[in-house]
Design a protein around this motif. Sequence first.
Motif, PDB file in Angstrom:
ATOM      1  N   GLY A   8     -64.469 -47.589  81.088  1.00  0.00           N
ATOM      2  CA  GLY A   8     -63.826 -46.774  80.067  1.00  0.00           C
ATOM      3  C   GLY A   8     -62.998 -47.532  79.056  1.00  0.00           C
ATOM      4  O   GLY A   8     -62.474 -46.933  78.121  1.00  0.00           O
ATOM      5  N   GLY A   9     -62.875 -48.839  79.238  1.00  0.00           N
ATOM      6  CA  GLY A   9     -62.098 -49.611  78.282  1.00  0.00           C
ATOM      7  C   GLY A   9     -62.813 -49.761  76.955  1.00  0.00           C
ATOM      8  O   GLY A   9     -63.954 -49.320  76.781  1.00  0.00           O
ATOM      9  N   GLY A  10     -62.126 -50.378  76.017  1.00  0.00           N
ATOM     10  CA  GLY A  10     -62.718 -50.601  74.707  1.00  0.00           C
ATOM     11  C   GLY A  10     -61.701 -51.087  73.708  1.00  0.00           C
ATOM     12  O   GLY A  10     -60.557 -51.402  74.056  1.00  0.00           O
ATOM     13  N   LEU A  11     -62.132 -51.143  72.453  1.00  0.00           N
ATOM     14  CA  LEU A  11     -61.274 -51.557  71.346  1.00  0.00           C
ATOM     15  C   LEU A  11     -60.849 -50.310  70.584  1.00  0.00           C
ATOM     16  O   LEU A  11     -61.710 -49.541  70.114  1.00  0.00           O
ATOM     17  N   VAL A  12     -59.556 -50.096  70.497  1.00  0.00           N
ATOM     18  CA  VAL A  12     -59.025 -48.939  69.781  1.00  0.00           C
ATOM     19  C   VAL A  12     -57.897 -49.375  68.869  1.00  0.00           C
ATOM     20  O   VAL A  12     -57.332 -50.466  69.037  1.00  0.00           O
ATOM     21  N   GLN A  13     -57.553 -48.503  67.932  1.00  0.00           N
ATOM     22  CA  GLN A  13     -56.431 -48.776  67.037  1.00  0.00           C
ATOM     23  C   GLN A  13     -55.139 -48.239  67.648  1.00  0.00           C
ATOM     24  O   GLN A  13     -55.170 -47.333  68.490  1.00  0.00           O
ATOM     25  N   PRO A  14     -54.012 -48.776  67.227  1.00  0.00           N
ATOM     26  CA  PRO A  14     -52.731 -48.243  67.710  1.00  0.00           C
ATOM     27  C   PRO A  14     -52.635 -46.741  67.483  1.00  0.00           C
ATOM     28  O   PRO A  14     -53.042 -46.236  66.425  1.00  0.00           O
ATOM     29  N   GLY A  15     -52.110 -46.045  68.488  1.00  0.00           N
ATOM     30  CA  GLY A  15     -51.977 -44.598  68.409  1.00  0.00           C
ATOM     31  C   GLY A  15     -53.143 -43.818  68.988  1.00  0.00           C
ATOM     32  O   GLY A  15     -53.020 -42.607  69.205  1.00  0.00           O
ATOM     33  N   GLU A  16     -54.250 -44.494  69.213  1.00  0.00           N
ATOM     34  CA  GLU A  16     -55.422 -43.811  69.761  1.00  0.00           C
ATOM     35  C   GLU A  16     -55.346 -43.709  71.283  1.00  0.00           C
ATOM     36  O   GLU A  16     -54.382 -44.178  71.910  1.00  0.00           O
ATOM     37  N   SER A  17     -56.372 -43.083  71.851  1.00  0.00           N
ATOM     38  CA  SER A  17     -56.382 -42.808  73.292  1.00  0.00           C
ATOM     39  C   SER A  17     -57.627 -43.376  73.950  1.00  0.00           C
ATOM     40  O   SER A  17     -58.657 -43.577  73.297  1.00  0.00           O
ATOM     41  N   TYR A  79     -58.387 -41.703  87.701  1.00  0.00           N
ATOM     42  CA  TYR A  79     -58.445 -41.784  86.240  1.00  0.00           C
ATOM     43  C   TYR A  79     -57.115 -42.244  85.673  1.00  0.00           C
ATOM     44  O   TYR A  79     -56.070 -42.081  86.295  1.00  0.00           O
ATOM     45  N   LEU A  80     -57.179 -42.791  84.470  1.00  0.00           N
ATOM     46  CA  LEU A  80     -55.962 -43.111  83.730  1.00  0.00           C
ATOM     47  C   LEU A  80     -56.173 -42.674  82.289  1.00  0.00           C
ATOM     48  O   LEU A  80     -56.975 -43.264  81.568  1.00  0.00           O
ATOM     49  N   GLN A  81     -55.472 -41.628  81.914  1.00  0.00           N
ATOM     50  CA  GLN A  81     -55.477 -41.174  80.525  1.00  0.00           C
ATOM     51  C   GLN A  81     -54.387 -41.914  79.794  1.00  0.00           C
ATOM     52  O   GLN A  81     -53.217 -41.848  80.180  1.00  0.00           O
ATOM     53  N   MET A  82     -54.752 -42.621  78.753  1.00  0.00           N
ATOM     54  CA  MET A  82     -53.803 -43.432  77.996  1.00  0.00           C
ATOM     55  C   MET A  82     -53.749 -42.912  76.565  1.00  0.00           C
ATOM     56  O   MET A  82     -54.758 -42.945  75.856  1.00  0.00           O
ATOM     57  N   ASN A  83     -52.589 -42.440  76.177  1.00  0.00           N
ATOM     58  CA  ASN A  83     -52.371 -41.926  74.827  1.00  0.00           C
ATOM     59  C   ASN A  83     -51.382 -42.809  74.080  1.00  0.00           C
ATOM     60  O   ASN A  83     -50.656 -43.595  74.684  1.00  0.00           O
ATOM     61  N   GLU A  88     -49.272 -53.869  72.682  1.00  0.00           N
ATOM     62  CA  GLU A  88     -48.813 -54.482  73.936  1.00  0.00           C
ATOM     63  C   GLU A  88     -49.485 -53.899  75.171  1.00  0.00           C
ATOM     64  O   GLU A  88     -49.259 -54.376  76.282  1.00  0.00           O
ATOM     65  N   ASP A  89     -50.289 -52.867  75.005  1.00  0.00           N
ATOM     66  CA  ASP A  89     -51.086 -52.334  76.114  1.00  0.00           C
ATOM     67  C   ASP A  89     -52.381 -53.124  76.313  1.00  0.00           C
ATOM     68  O   ASP A  89     -53.108 -52.871  77.274  1.00  0.00           O
ATOM     69  N   THR A  90     -52.644 -54.039  75.422  1.00  0.00           N
ATOM     70  CA  THR A  90     -53.856 -54.849  75.542  1.00  0.00           C
ATOM     71  C   THR A  90     -53.826 -55.651  76.838  1.00  0.00           C
ATOM     72  O   THR A  90     -52.881 -56.392  77.105  1.00  0.00           O
ATOM     73  N   ALA A  91     -54.874 -55.478  77.647  1.00  0.00           N
ATOM     74  CA  ALA A  91     -54.933 -56.123  78.963  1.00  0.00           C
ATOM     75  C   ALA A  91     -56.255 -55.760  79.618  1.00  0.00           C
ATOM     76  O   ALA A  91     -56.988 -54.901  79.120  1.00  0.00           O
ATOM     77  N   VAL A  92     -56.515 -56.397  80.736  1.00  0.00           N
ATOM     78  CA  VAL A  92     -57.590 -55.952  81.619  1.00  0.00           C
ATOM     79  C   VAL A  92     -56.961 -55.003  82.637  1.00  0.00           C
ATOM     80  O   VAL A  92     -55.935 -55.322  83.238  1.00  0.00           O
ATOM     81  N   TYR A  93     -57.572 -53.857  82.803  1.00  0.00           N
ATOM     82  CA  TYR A  93     -57.037 -52.813  83.674  1.00  0.00           C
ATOM     83  C   TYR A  93     -57.854 -52.727  84.957  1.00  0.00           C
ATOM     84  O   TYR A  93     -59.100 -52.744  84.913  1.00  0.00           O
ATOM     85  N   GLN A 109     -61.634 -54.032  80.095  1.00  0.00           N
ATOM     86  CA  GLN A 109     -60.804 -54.575  79.019  1.00  0.00           C
ATOM     87  C   GLN A 109     -60.377 -53.464  78.066  1.00  0.00           C
ATOM     88  O   GLN A 109     -61.214 -52.695  77.578  1.00  0.00           O
ATOM     89  N   VAL A 110     -59.088 -53.435  77.803  1.00  0.00           N
ATOM     90  CA  VAL A 110     -58.534 -52.548  76.785  1.00  0.00           C
ATOM     91  C   VAL A 110     -57.886 -53.418  75.715  1.00  0.00           C
ATOM     92  O   VAL A 110     -57.022 -54.231  76.016  1.00  0.00           O
ATOM     93  N   THR A 111     -58.336 -53.238  74.489  1.00  0.00           N
ATOM     94  CA  THR A 111     -57.783 -53.981  73.365  1.00  0.00           C
ATOM     95  C   THR A 111     -57.294 -52.992  72.326  1.00  0.00           C
ATOM     96  O   THR A 111     -58.052 -52.130  71.876  1.00  0.00           O
ATOM     97  N   VAL A 112     -56.017 -53.117  71.980  1.00  0.00           N
ATOM     98  CA  VAL A 112     -55.415 -52.235  70.987  1.00  0.00           C
ATOM     99  C   VAL A 112     -55.035 -53.092  69.785  1.00  0.00           C
ATOM    100  O   VAL A 112     -54.150 -53.933  69.868  1.00  0.00           O
ATOM    101  N   SER A 113     -55.731 -52.862  68.703  1.00  0.00           N
ATOM    102  CA  SER A 113     -55.524 -53.700  67.525  1.00  0.00           C
ATOM    103  C   SER A 113     -55.965 -52.953  66.288  1.00  0.00           C
ATOM    104  O   SER A 113     -56.931 -52.201  66.304  1.00  0.00           O
ATOM    105  N   SER A 114     -55.233 -53.212  65.194  1.00  0.00           N
ATOM    106  CA  SER A 114     -55.619 -52.620  63.923  1.00  0.00           C
ATOM    107  C   SER A 114     -56.505 -53.576  63.139  1.00  0.00           C
ATOM    108  O   SER A 114     -56.943 -53.264  62.028  1.00  0.00           O
TER     109      SER A 114
END
Length: 114
Positions: A8-17, A79-83, A88-93, A109-114
């Motif tokens: 379920g990980g991926g690349l998202v922008q700040p503020g996304e879920s 499950y982990l719902q992340m909103n 700084e949440d970027t990490a391997v979960y 991998q979860v990557t949070v970047s604009s």
Amino acid sequence: QVQLVESGGGLVQPGESLRLSCVASGNIFSNRAMAWYRQAPGKQRERIATIFADSSTSYPTSVTGRFTISRDNAKNTVYLQMNSLKPEDTAVYYCNTNLRTWTWGQGTQVTVSS
């Protein structure tokens, strides 16, 4: 040997879920407290969410109000719902029991970047 598979990980922008899933092999789930952990580059693995057998939950202040852990014992899945994700949440979960009992899975991998 219990196998843990996170997804379920991926690349998202700040503020996304994102919603992460972790499936454990075998019918060994229902009486155990489960947890999500994360490890950022150069940092130690930290526990960020715990769900107990009675479905009560616990979070550190860094994710309180943004992350929600849940479980489906019939599916051996946590499950982990992340909103409101932050860079700084970027990490391997990873998931595991709250005592880190089982062999770690590959993580997601979860990557949070604009």
